[in-house]
Design a protein around this motif. Sequence first.
Motif, PDB file in Angstrom:
ATOM      1  N   UNK A  18      62.271  40.765 -43.592  1.00 43.14           N
ATOM      2  CA  UNK A  18      61.701  39.945 -42.332  1.00 43.14           C
ATOM      3  C   UNK A  18      62.553  38.639 -42.165  1.00 43.14           C
ATOM      4  N   UNK A  19      62.677  38.203 -40.959  1.00 49.11           N
ATOM      5  CA  UNK A  19      62.216  39.021 -39.657  1.00 49.11           C
ATOM      6  C   UNK A  19      63.670  39.796 -39.755  1.00 49.11           C
ATOM      7  N   UNK A  20      63.366  40.895 -38.873  1.00 52.94           N
ATOM      8  CA  UNK A  20      64.608  41.862 -38.512  1.00 52.94           C
ATOM      9  C   UNK A  20      64.272  41.672 -36.830  1.00 52.94           C
ATOM     10  N   UNK A  21      65.601  41.354 -36.219  1.00 50.20           N
ATOM     11  CA  UNK A  21      65.655  41.245 -34.912  1.00 50.20           C
ATOM     12  C   UNK A  21      66.643  42.508 -34.488  1.00 50.20           C
ATOM     13  N   UNK A  22      66.177  43.220 -33.396  1.00 49.93           N
ATOM     14  CA  UNK A  22      66.703  44.459 -32.888  1.00 49.93           C
ATOM     15  C   UNK A  22      66.919  44.478 -31.337  1.00 49.93           C
ATOM     16  N   UNK A  23      67.932  44.627 -30.830  1.00 52.81           N
ATOM     17  CA  UNK A  23      67.927  44.883 -29.371  1.00 52.81           C
ATOM     18  C   UNK A  23      67.789  46.353 -28.903  1.00 52.81           C
ATOM     19  N   UNK A  24      67.077  46.695 -27.750  1.00 53.65           N
ATOM     20  CA  UNK A  24      66.783  47.864 -27.263  1.00 53.65           C
ATOM     21  C   UNK A  24      67.135  47.792 -25.595  1.00 53.65           C
ATOM     22  N   UNK A  25      67.720  48.826 -25.399  1.00 51.21           N
ATOM     23  CA  UNK A  25      67.946  49.317 -23.783  1.00 51.21           C
ATOM     24  C   UNK A  25      67.179  50.565 -23.595  1.00 51.21           C
TER      25      UNK A  25
END
Length: 506
Positions: free
Chosen positions: A102-109
């Motif tokens: 952590x922290x893990x940052x992810x982009x979602x579409x």
Amino acid sequence: MNFAAFALTMRGSVPLALLCALALTLGDRRDVLELGDEEFEYLAAEHETLLVMFHAPWCGHCKKLAPDFAKAASRLKGSVQLAKVDCTANPDTCKGFGASAYPLLKVFRNGVDAGSYTGPRTADGIVQYMRTQTGPDSVPLRTEEDLQAFVNNYDPSIVGFFPPGSTGLPEFLKAAAQLREQFRFAHSVEPDLGGPHSLDPPLEGPQTLQQHVVLFRPPRLSSRFEEGSVLFTDPVSVAALRRFIRDSLYGMCPHLTLENKERLRVRDLLTVYYDLDYRRNPTGSKYWRNRVMKVASRYSSRGLSFAVANKHDFLSELEEDFGLGMSEATELPVVTIKTRLGHKFTMREEFTRDGSSLERFLDDYFSGLLKRFIKSQTVPEINNSPVKVLVAESFEEVVNQPEKDVLVQFFSPRCPHCKKLTPVYTELAEQLYLDPNLIIAEMDATANDVPLGYDVQGFPTIYFAPVGKKDQPIRYEGTREVRDFLKFLKRESRRPLVLNGVREEL
């Protein structure tokens, strides 16, 4: 009907998970959504672009990132949604997306994992990065309201106005596609929209829309000392637009940030640090910047650039590079100058509200009366060991003396490679101790400013400053054994070495 009444009405006919999703959608007014196992799938799919931070309450890095994440969410509101998932309370979602650190940052579409976020972890960095992930390269504008909404932004805006069928529009769109990760672009082919923004006096009678591009500076940086927009009327090309933006973007006194500091510091730069915050303290932020700009308008033609910065973003740098231990309670700005060559100056006089102290500081700077600030340890009183200890204050005197060659190691006390080299370097110095023409030296590069001409990016870094070429030190790139150092010194020195008291042949 408020949500509580609605929930009571629907109780028993709607699944609990859906009620939770509706609660987050209708009842949560915060800019960062808090998602859990039950509602993640529902809400993630509702957003074209979503940035999610997977975190844990005990994680120090997560706590550090949280304020910037929230600031970015406020600035991106309406274009990109930001959300967070507490992995201690929602293990299924986190496990499903591989959130183990952590922290893990992810982009979602549209609810689909589009990959990890790879941008800076600051508010400005998140905003800039996520704007490149959504929307068109250049936003089409049709009305004055569209234009005002676009340029009324925290960041600069580049807007192209083109007559229908213009050959410049395709080039503008090509530039926007290449530069969208750095700047905001919009365009219009509406004749009634472009005319008022040509920055020329209006003409009488019917007007024909002329092709032009306008760079609108952020309203937060508006000042009576410079125009809020800059006109570009040359033929549109990617190269020409890139030059125009580069030369016009920052203006007389830009806001220096952690993201743009490398671009701004390519020139000699005076920076004024204070409690700058255009969101929570816009009045105070403008107050001090206007005073800086008043002075800058008189000196900016003399080859020195100006900027203002939030002191909280640069506290460690100010202490490390300028010896300024700034108190959080300090209200008055502090001023530094750092040149392209690395020379550093600080204004010791208190910043006066009429700007007179800043003027005196600049007069002394341009007159060559200021003493450079040099970060240095104390010069050793006794320095007769085989390996001479150098500090920034003594470096020039020792290394640049014209009659002696000098081999100098730049090290860090925490560097394991430096520690491994210590016995080898000491043995080398002991064998050459009686050489009257050679000095073996070392300097702690974490506690002293590295002199100009020495590129130290890692440790240990070793240079040889030979007689007659002190301004052209030679970097040592060989194996770090005594025999290899000796071979190097024999090759580069113009005089024979005295090894263990015996002069060798050239």
